[in-house]
Design an enzyme around this catalytic site. Sequence first.
Site, PDB file in Angstrom:
ATOM      1  N   ASP A 212      -3.511 -17.925   1.835  1.00 56.97           N
ATOM      2  CA  ASP A 212      -4.709 -18.590   1.299  1.00 56.97           C
ATOM      3  C   ASP A 212      -5.196 -19.663   2.281  1.00 56.97           C
ATOM      4  O   ASP A 212      -6.396 -19.780   2.547  1.00 56.97           O
ATOM      5  CB  ASP A 212      -4.460 -19.160  -0.107  1.00 56.97           C
TER       6      ASP A 212
ATOM      7  N   ASP B 260     -10.841  -8.132   8.165  1.00 55.11           N
ATOM      8  CA  ASP B 260     -12.254  -7.990   7.803  1.00 55.11           C
ATOM      9  C   ASP B 260     -12.938  -9.360   7.766  1.00 55.11           C
ATOM     10  O   ASP B 260     -14.080  -9.504   8.206  1.00 55.11           O
ATOM     11  CB  ASP B 260     -12.419  -7.294   6.449  1.00 55.11           C
TER      12      ASP B 260
ATOM     13  N   LYS C 297       3.118 -15.324   2.068  1.00 51.00           N
ATOM     14  CA  LYS C 297       3.028 -16.058   0.805  1.00 51.00           C
ATOM     15  C   LYS C 297       4.468 -16.358   0.392  1.00 51.00           C
ATOM     16  O   LYS C 297       4.954 -15.915  -0.647  1.00 51.00           O
ATOM     17  CB  LYS C 297       2.275 -15.174  -0.221  1.00 51.00           C
TER      18      LYS C 297
ATOM     19  N   ASP D  66      -5.164  -6.561   6.164  1.00 55.18           N
ATOM     20  CA  ASP D  66      -6.362  -5.810   5.807  1.00 55.18           C
ATOM     21  C   ASP D  66      -7.491  -6.780   5.476  1.00 55.18           C
ATOM     22  O   ASP D  66      -8.608  -6.697   6.005  1.00 55.18           O
ATOM     23  CB  ASP D  66      -6.032  -4.916   4.599  1.00 55.18           C
TER      24      ASP D  66
ATOM     25  N   TYR E 251       0.817  -1.217   0.000  1.00 57.01           N
ATOM     26  CA  TYR E 251       0.000   0.000   0.000  1.00 57.01           C
ATOM     27  C   TYR E 251       0.853   1.271   0.000  1.00 57.01           C
ATOM     28  O   TYR E 251       0.353   2.358  -0.274  1.00 57.01           O
ATOM     29  CB  TYR E 251      -0.925   0.040   1.232  1.00 57.01           C
TER      30      TYR E 251
END
Length: 349
Positions: A218, A246, A186, A242, A140
């Site tokens: 994942d 959520d 990852k 992030d 980001y």
Amino acid sequence: MPKKVIAVLRGDYIGPEIMEAGLTVLEAASANSNFQYETIDYPFGGEAIDKCGDPLPQQTVAGCEEADAVLLSAIGGPKWDNASKRPEKGLLEIRNKLGLFSNIRPTKIDPNLSRFSPVKQEVLNNTDFVIVRELTSGIYFGTPREQHPQDALDTSTYTVQEIKRILKIGFDMSMRRKKHVTVVDKANVLATSKLWRQVTEEIKQDYPEVTVDYSYVDAAAMKIITQPTSFDVLITANLFGDILSDEASVLTGSLGTIPSMSAGTTGPNLYEPIHGSAPDIAGKGIADPISMIQSIEMMLRESFNEDYLADKIAKAVQKTIEDEITTPDIGGTATTQEVTANIVKNLKG
Ligand code: ATP
Ligand code: MG
């Protein structure tokens, strides 16, 4: 002991309603205790745009920097949709000014609320984990970031120092919990993830009691739904955190009950509910105050080492939920004030 100073940012729409509730509970819980504090209000977000033309006025920055902790309610909303400055800009800036590079969100399922979860009770069991998300680096914030007609480019960078400091926050937290850290990454694909693992191997030497494992993001995304009890502290990069935080919030079945904390190394931590300013229910007196009250509980634990007071509040909240004195978002018919008054009553009982 000198009085602790709490900077209070009341926010917009339901913000002031739930802040009032939270401060009422804090006052009742700490009465006759050794915990001495004072609160100081500062304008922030939409309210500050109206009063000062700026979502983060200088006086607010200065006040927060001097405080021992910052309590924030929710900010923003349709009133400022067309304003030249966005209320949310204040949030990015205050995090930056206070050096808050981590965001921590607990997911704890109260058995009396598990019926609101989309996941079955037997899977949820006593789910209790936290996600520690790196907040100020990664994809980001990477440069270069470029968009061309036929291609586009984002960059993800992590330095060893950035990884170390976020790992330390998570490992320290795990020491006060179940002493189990899962680093989510990852690493089968990304160079930054490989570096995260390398730094984790080094840091974990300082925490011999902590069990450490790794999960690809994942797989972690699936396990949050299928085996949420397998986690204690998840530590992860900005983008993954992030998304996963959520996802985790859905497990609880209600936005109105989840607190969060943003932490750095030098400045005060900032505590806030995870939800927005809920303009649709503002002024109706039915906002769920539990997210704010639990943010205060987290503040007492993490910033002030007042576990006794935090536990007292946690128990009082639990009892109120058990007695079904709750706002409509979690199935009740009580108002914000009635829930608050009941929690205060349970503090004494
Ligand atoms: P933001 O973009 O600021 O995160 P949002 O659009 O995601 O905001 P929220 O303000 O978080 O939305 O609200 C989402 C829904 O959840 C709304 O219907 C709102 O009324 C409800 N909600 C959020 N917080 C509470 C609360 N404390 N009590 C009851 N309902 C809430
Ligand atoms: Mg939102």
